[in-house]
Design a protein around this motif. Sequence first.
Motif, PDB file in Angstrom:
ATOM      1  N   LYS A 181      -9.130  -1.057   6.941  1.00  0.00           N
ATOM      2  CA  LYS A 181      -9.975  -2.143   6.432  1.00  0.00           C
ATOM      3  C   LYS A 181      -9.149  -3.368   6.072  1.00  0.00           C
ATOM      4  CE  LYS A 181     -13.442   1.065   4.771  1.00  0.00           C
ATOM      5  NZ  LYS A 181     -13.966   1.762   3.606  1.00  0.00           N
ATOM      6  N   LEU A 182      -7.996  -3.162   5.444  1.00  0.00           N
ATOM      7  CA  LEU A 182      -7.140  -4.297   5.102  1.00  0.00           C
ATOM      8  C   LEU A 182      -6.705  -5.045   6.360  1.00  0.00           C
ATOM      9  CD1 LEU A 182      -4.939  -2.636   2.336  1.00  0.00           C
ATOM     10  CD2 LEU A 182      -6.581  -4.503   1.999  1.00  0.00           C
ATOM     11  N   GLU A 183      -6.406  -4.303   7.413  1.00  0.00           N
ATOM     12  CA  GLU A 183      -5.967  -4.930   8.665  1.00  0.00           C
ATOM     13  C   GLU A 183      -7.091  -5.687   9.358  1.00  0.00           C
ATOM     14  OE1 GLU A 183      -4.267  -1.542  10.651  1.00  0.00           O
ATOM     15  OE2 GLU A 183      -2.320  -1.807   9.664  1.00  0.00           O
ATOM     16  N   SER A 195     -13.383   1.496  -3.732  1.00  0.00           N
ATOM     17  CA  SER A 195     -14.170   2.638  -3.299  1.00  0.00           C
ATOM     18  C   SER A 195     -13.939   2.881  -1.812  1.00  0.00           C
ATOM     19  CB  SER A 195     -15.657   2.364  -3.536  1.00  0.00           C
ATOM     20  OG  SER A 195     -16.445   3.319  -2.848  1.00  0.00           O
ATOM     21  N   PRO A 196     -13.822   4.149  -1.404  1.00  0.00           N
ATOM     22  CA  PRO A 196     -13.699   4.426   0.028  1.00  0.00           C
ATOM     23  C   PRO A 196     -14.910   3.935   0.817  1.00  0.00           C
ATOM     24  CG  PRO A 196     -13.195   6.396  -1.262  1.00  0.00           C
ATOM     25  CD  PRO A 196     -13.733   5.359  -2.208  1.00  0.00           C
ATOM     26  N   ARG A 197     -16.020   3.716   0.122  1.00  0.00           N
ATOM     27  CA  ARG A 197     -17.235   3.218   0.784  1.00  0.00           C
ATOM     28  C   ARG A 197     -17.270   1.703   0.902  1.00  0.00           C
ATOM     29  NH1 ARG A 197     -21.556   7.217  -2.181  1.00  0.00           N
ATOM     30  NH2 ARG A 197     -20.842   9.102  -1.147  1.00  0.00           N
ATOM     31  N   LEU A 218       0.852  -1.185   0.000  1.00  0.00           N
ATOM     32  CA  LEU A 218       0.000   0.000   0.000  1.00  0.00           C
ATOM     33  C   LEU A 218       0.888   1.235   0.000  1.00  0.00           C
ATOM     34  CD1 LEU A 218      -2.781   1.407   0.252  1.00  0.00           C
ATOM     35  CD2 LEU A 218      -2.539   1.176   2.729  1.00  0.00           C
ATOM     36  N   TYR A 219       0.830   1.993  -1.092  1.00  0.00           N
ATOM     37  CA  TYR A 219       1.534   3.268  -1.159  1.00  0.00           C
ATOM     38  C   TYR A 219       0.631   4.314  -0.531  1.00  0.00           C
ATOM     39  CZ  TYR A 219       5.052   1.197  -4.180  1.00  0.00           C
ATOM     40  OH  TYR A 219       6.057   0.423  -4.676  1.00  0.00           O
ATOM     41  N   GLY A 271      -7.963   4.906   5.840  1.00  0.00           N
ATOM     42  CA  GLY A 271      -9.187   4.109   5.824  1.00  0.00           C
ATOM     43  C   GLY A 271      -8.977   2.761   5.159  1.00  0.00           C
ATOM     44  N   LEU A 272      -8.257   2.762   4.035  1.00  0.00           N
ATOM     45  CA  LEU A 272      -7.989   1.508   3.334  1.00  0.00           C
ATOM     46  C   LEU A 272      -7.095   0.611   4.188  1.00  0.00           C
ATOM     47  CD1 LEU A 272      -8.218  -0.321   0.899  1.00  0.00           C
ATOM     48  CD2 LEU A 272      -6.405   1.025  -0.212  1.00  0.00           C
TER      49      LEU A 272
END
Length: 95
Positions: free
Chosen positions: A20-22, A70-72, A5-6, A16-17
């Motif tokens: 969620k990935l974690e 999407s951020p959503r 993730l850059y 936020g991403l």
Amino acid sequence: MRLILYSKPGCHLCEGLQEKLEQIQNLSFELEIRDITTREDWFAAYEYEIPVLYLVKPGEESAQALPRPSPRANVQQLEQMLRKYLANWEKNNAE
């Protein structure tokens, strides 16, 4: 599998991403966070694009850029997207 993730400090979309990935529990991967402010080449490449997510497939050094979620998107949707790309990779290598 490994995800890269850059990101950069203060980027709310990146944070936020990453959060969620974690939270993904049903898919095993290593998450590497690359702060684009630490290298000029990363900054030049991704300054206006972050967050940028790459999939590094098992046994390979090359990385595949993934479309920006999407951020959503919720954690489950993000997991489904990752499963789709991993399945496509496995299908292409089985042929």
